[in-house]
Design a protein around this motif. Sequence first.
Motif, mmCIF file in Angstrom:
data_model
loop_
_atom_site.group_PDB
_atom_site.id
_atom_site.type_symbol
_atom_site.label_atom_id
_atom_site.label_comp_id
_atom_site.label_asym_id
_atom_site.label_seq_id
_atom_site.Cartn_x
_atom_site.Cartn_y
_atom_site.Cartn_z
ATOM 1 N N ALA A 172 7.574 -46.741 -85.584
ATOM 2 C CA ALA A 172 7.053 -48.071 -85.249
ATOM 3 C C ALA A 172 5.582 -48.165 -85.637
ATOM 4 O O ALA A 172 4.815 -47.219 -85.443
ATOM 5 C CB ALA A 172 7.221 -48.353 -83.763
ATOM 6 N N ASP A 213 4.082 -53.243 -83.377
ATOM 7 C CA ASP A 213 5.418 -53.156 -82.788
ATOM 8 C C ASP A 213 5.451 -52.128 -81.666
ATOM 9 O O ASP A 213 6.157 -52.321 -80.669
ATOM 10 C CB ASP A 213 6.464 -52.816 -83.854
ATOM 11 C CG ASP A 213 6.760 -53.995 -84.772
ATOM 12 O OD1 ASP A 213 6.500 -55.145 -84.365
ATOM 13 O OD2 ASP A 213 7.264 -53.764 -85.883
ATOM 14 N N VAL A 247 10.293 -54.207 -89.828
ATOM 15 C CA VAL A 247 9.832 -53.047 -89.063
ATOM 16 C C VAL A 247 8.873 -52.217 -89.910
ATOM 17 O O VAL A 247 7.816 -51.786 -89.438
ATOM 18 C CB VAL A 247 11.024 -52.188 -88.577
ATOM 19 C CG1 VAL A 247 10.542 -50.873 -87.987
ATOM 20 C CG2 VAL A 247 11.840 -52.955 -87.548
#
Length: 111
Positions: free
Chosen positions: A17, A21, A96
């Motif tokens: 991550a 995030d 992501v």
Amino acid sequence: MQNAYYRDFYEKALIQAGNSDKKTYLDIHPDLLHTHLLIGLQGHQVDDKEYYHWNVIIYKSDSAGFYDACTPIFSSDSFDRFDDAVEAAKNIEIEVRNDQLHTVLLQEKIS
């Protein structure tokens, strides 16, 4: 792959991550072990037939891919076709990798 909750669950990508995030998703339940996001495809059999609906699902994970299947941080709407779910998972994976998952999911909540 199977887990205790879903007959059909296929891990798609395990991604570390990004900072934004991490702050949004991994600080909700602080745990130093959760540093990654695991994107998978989850199938639900329809009425005991050989037909499935598919969801893209994201779990908090450690770097080895161990995750808590009880608490996803995201589950998409259902897809009738596996190929459509794969395409959605690819798009989410891009977000992501760009540390932008939090903005995409915020837009979905607003609309």
